[in-house]
Design an enzyme around this catalytic site. Structure first.
Site, PDB file in Angstrom:
ATOM      1  CG  HIS A  30      -1.944   1.095   1.162  1.00 40.21           C
ATOM      2  ND1 HIS A  30      -2.782   1.265   0.076  1.00 40.21           N
ATOM      3  CD2 HIS A  30      -2.258   2.087   2.040  1.00 40.21           C
ATOM      4  CE1 HIS A  30      -3.575   2.301   0.302  1.00 40.21           C
ATOM      5  NE2 HIS A  30      -3.268   2.818   1.478  1.00 40.21           N
ATOM      6  CG  HIS A  42      -3.339   6.419   2.286  1.00 41.61           C
ATOM      7  ND1 HIS A  42      -4.041   5.269   2.587  1.00 41.61           N
ATOM      8  CD2 HIS A  42      -3.417   7.189   3.403  1.00 41.61           C
ATOM      9  CE1 HIS A  42      -4.519   5.344   3.820  1.00 41.61           C
ATOM     10  NE2 HIS A  42      -4.155   6.497   4.339  1.00 41.61           N
ATOM     11  CB  CYS A 153      -2.585   2.929  -3.228  1.00 39.71           C
ATOM     12  SG  CYS A 153      -1.778   1.294  -3.219  1.00 39.71           S
TER      13      CYS A 153
END
Length: 261
Positions: A30, A42, A153
């Site tokens: 991530h 994010h 992401c």
């Protein structure tokens, strides 16, 4: 940057850094942009979720990730998470994982030496203040619809760092980890014809690795030709009108269409 790992200490963090953390046993990472004051911006599918393929892959990634604290974060619990771009404290972003920094302008030899994508790129980063401006602007305006393979992401973080965006809607995004997921099976398929001329498993393996590395190199945002540099204000205008795709203008980016009245 280490050859085998981009792991860093929190004290090494600087505003504008593109950071990431492994969510599984080196299967999924991530990504986000550190903006200082222990805050990370994010991109998620919405409401804080980090995956959204609509397949069994979602269950795998969530169930195999690090255990998260059951204590509600008083800082992050107050945010509006509707459009998918969110701000979290560093602890919530890491979710029990280890901190890594994504590297830019890496040497091609180092890039190819990495076991998989999603950790570095050949592309250059813009100055930190520009990176933070893009991230905070998108926090308030969104980054479009989340897609695991086309707009995830990592795509968000790479755009914030470079301003580069893939303009062909039917192709894979900037994400190196998406290329790795797709490139592995592709390499195996392309190396399969070797079985017709040889039974040497080492030769087939070497070919598969070569195809995989070549696909990663060609698909890197620093090497692709289907990308353009778009100002963040222009990007959100295009997203609002559904006209992100850019036509061939000899390298120039046409102005964003005026919003419908």
């Amino acid at each position: 940057m280490g050859l085998l790992s981009n792991r860093i200490d929190r004290r090494s963090l600087k505003p504008g850094d593109h950071i990431y953390s492994w969510r599984t046993a080196y299967v999924y990472t991530h990504h986000g942009i550190y903006i200082g004051d222990d805050k990370v911006i994010h991109f998620t599918p919405g409401r804080g979720r980090e995956v959204g393929s609509g397949t069994m892959l979602d269950l795998l990634l969530v169930s195999s990730g690090p255990a998260q604290s059951q204590i509600t974060c008083s800082i992050c619990n107050q945010q509006n998470q509707g459009h998918g771009v969110i701000s979290s404290c560093l602890n919530c972003f890491l979710a029990g994982g280890v901190l890594y920094r994504f590297e830019y302008s890496v040497n091609p030899a180092i890039f190819l030496a990495k076991a998989r994508g999603g950790t570095c790129t050949l592309a250059a980063s813009d100055p930190a203040e520009v990176v933070i401006h893009r991230a905070t602007y998108l926090l308030n305006n969104g980054f479009g619809c989340y897609s695991l393979f086309k707009n995830n992401c990592e795509d968000f973080a790479i755009y914030c760092k470079t301003g580069l965006l893939v303009i062909e809607q039917g192709t894979i995004g900037q994400s190196g980890q998406a290329v790795s997921i797709i490139g592995g099976p592709l390499a195996a398929v392309l190396s399969t014809p070797l079985r017709l001329v040889t039974t040497n498993v080492y030769g087939m393996a070497a070919t598969a690795v070569g195809v995989y590395c070549a696909s990663r190199y060609a698909a890197d945002i620093g090497m692709r030709r289907d990308v353009v540099k778009i100002a963040v204000e222009d990007l959100t205008a295009r997203l609002a009108t559904g006209r992100l795709r850019v036509v061939d203008t000899g390298g120039a980016v046409p102005p964003a269409p005026a919003p419908a009245r």
